[in-house]
Motif scaffolding. Structure first.
Motif: not given
Ligand SMILES: Cc1cc2nc3c(=O)[nH]c(=O)nc-3n(C[C@H](O)[C@H](O)[C@H](O)COP(=O)(O)OP(=O)(O)OC[C@H]3O[C@@H](n4cnc5c(N)ncnc54)[C@H](O)[C@@H]3O)c2cc1C
Lengths: 201, 249
Positions: B62, B60, A32, A28, B77-78
């Motif tokens: 949060y 990441r 930001l 993606d 809260a995730i």
């Molecule tokens: C300042 C800030 C504050 C945040 N606060 C929170 C919070 O309070 N609570 C919260 O829940 N989140 C929050 N987030 C979001 C958090 O940082 C993560 O982005 C989120 O939890 C997703 O991370 P992940 O590793 O589970 O998903 P990722 O692995 O990063 O994937 C995100 C999405 O993209 C897809 N994806 C991306 N790359 C791939 C790949 N190579 N293969 C397969 N799928 C892929 C996945 O399907 C998924 O749906 C915040 C983000 C920022 C920038």
């Protein structure tokens, strides 16, 4: 330290050496910013080179787009820990802007300014030598507002907050003046390969 | 500027998970006790780093849900994203007693304390409500009278994180006002909405504040933030009082 129960998705080995430490690959293009997306019409757009407080050269949209165009394909790295490979940009190299203005960099530092009031500092040496451009196109299309359109700075070898969106000027400064995020705890230089995310890294 | 003094605590530290509480079908709170003193302001976030046996690391951000003055621990809260790398680790593998590396607090712009005063308009979508809840909790802990209105959008009634706590705080009628909107079902209560945030909702909530807001905070997924921020601007709110936190995608 190892995290119990975490194996991770891992990274494909052929691109491992292109992903800086702590970064994950994304397909993606996350968006930001610190404030709302300004809607800048190209009719109203201009770009100004300043030396300290003094404007040295200004282009309007048409004049700016008449400058030599360059295409760059680069990997980009956001401090929120995603990296995106082989992104395609087009715009005007900072070298070509300085050449057009007939200007040798008068100082060693630049503060980039955006229409939203955003600022970020970049040393001149990181902007010249084909390293950086004012990009007006992404992936073959005009740069969308959420990604900084009409024009953004592109300094792909530094964390992406340095690539100021909605750019309207570059200002030469005698000192390395911290910009918006640099005043709020982010690293003054921001090299992803040295993981310079925050002050003290 | 005060922000300049608040350098980031760049050091990684180990924090123990001391509590895990399911909030909604897709969101769970994790409570951490950091090894080192941890001073933060409402709205800030932490970076979390997970390390695999082969040396691979994932980081990441949060937002912090707890308020500095009402909790000794840091609550995150995730939300579980089914293909997510880090969120699925927390939901499927993390247990009480586990050590996690984190650092922070990070962010000096998306921050509100009672000293900043009001009125303040908070707009959160999904897990984007998290940093706003920290602000609301902080306001309550301080006994502040600053008018604060939280407009909170979620898919369903059961997916509203911190729902009962927020409804309870709003019931005190001491200047904290809550407006909920559900995007995938009708609201079981009157005076809440059942549609995606649009300019009409924004105009309504602005009219519920005693005065135009001094600051507006918008947090959530990118598309949500863009819609809400654009609607604020159309409603005449100056761009320079709108602060946004985008969760990226
Ligand atoms: C300042 C800030 C504050 C945040 N606060 C929170 C919070 O309070 N609570 C919260 O829940 N989140 C929050 N987030 C979001 C958090 O940082 C993560 O982005 C989120 O939890 C997703 O991370 P992940 O590793 O589970 O998903 P990722 O692995 O990063 O994937 C995100 C999405 O993209 C897809 N994806 C991306 N790359 C791939 C790949 N190579 N293969 C397969 N799928 C892929 C996945 O399907 C998924 O749906 C915040 C983000 C920022 C920038």
């Amino acid at each position: 330290m190892m995290t119990r129960g975490f194996t991770g998705r891992g990274q494909p080995s052929e691109i491992k050496d292109r992903i800086p430490p702590g970064q994950s690959l994304t397909d993606d293009f996350p968006v930001l910013s610190a404030g709302p997306t300004p809607r800048v019409r190209t009719e109203d757009w201009s770009f100004t080179l300043k030396i300290g407080p003094k404007p040295a050269f200004t282009w309007n949209w048409d004049e700016f787009n008449a400058l030599p165009q360059t295409k760059l394909t680069r990997d980009i790295h956001c401090v929120t820990a995603w990296s995106k490979l082989d992104t395609h940009w087009q715009g005007v190299l900072v070298d070509d802007i300085l050449a057009e203005a007939n200007l040798e960099a008068p100082t060693d530092f630049v503060l980039a300014h955006g229409y939203d009031g955003y600022t970020t500092n970049v040393p001149v040496k990181d902007l010249v030598g084909g390293k950086a451009m004012i990009a007006t196109s992404y992936d073959g299309k005009p740069l969308p507002p959420d990604h900084g359109g009409p024009a953004r700075l592109l300094v792909p070898h530094l964390y992406f907050w340095k690539s100021a969106k909605w750019i309207n000027g570059l200002q030469f400064t005698t000192r390395d003046e911290p910009g918006f995020w640099e005043l709020r705890g982010y690293h003054i230089y921001g090299d992803p390969w040295r993981e310079q995310r925050y002050t003290g890294d | 500027m005060q922000d300049e003094l608040l350098a980031v605590q760049a050091k990684w530290q180990k924090a123990n998970i001391i509590g895990i509480v399911r909030q909604t079908p897709r969101v769970t709170s994790f409570f951490f006790k950091p090894a080192l003193p941890f001073f933060y302001r409402p709205g800030q976030h932490v970076d979390v780093r997970l390390s695999a046996p082969d040396g691979y690391q994932a980081q990441r951000s949060y937002s912090i849900a707890s308020a500095p003055d009402s909790s000794e621990t840091i609550e995150l809260a995730i939300e579980r994203l089914d293909d997510g790398e880090v969120s699925t680790f927390f939901h499927d593998a993390a247990e009480i007693g586990d050590e996690i590396e984190l650092r922070g607090p990070i962010g000096g712009h998306f921050v509100w304390t009672t000293e900043d005063g009001g009125p303040v308009l908070l707009i959160g979508g999904g897990s984007g409500v998290v940093p706003l809840v920290s602000m609301v909790r902080h306001r309550a802990a301080q006994g502040s009278a600053a008018p604060v209105l939280l407009l909170y959008s979620a898919r369903t009634w059961d997916e509203l994180i911190f729902r009962d706590e927020l409804l309870g705080l709003a019931q005190r009628a001491n200047g904290f006002d809550l407006s909920l909107t559900l995007t995938r079902e009708a609201s079981p209560r009157e005076n809440h909405y059942a549609r995606r945030i649009d300019p009409a909702i924004i105009e309504d909530v602005l009219a519920r504040l005693p005065m135009p807001p001094k600051l507006a905070f918008v947090c959530g997924a990118n598309a949500f933030v863009t819609t809400a921020a654009d609607a604020l601007i159309s409603a005449g709110v100056p761009a320079n009082i709108i602060r946004v936190e985008r969760y990226g995608v």
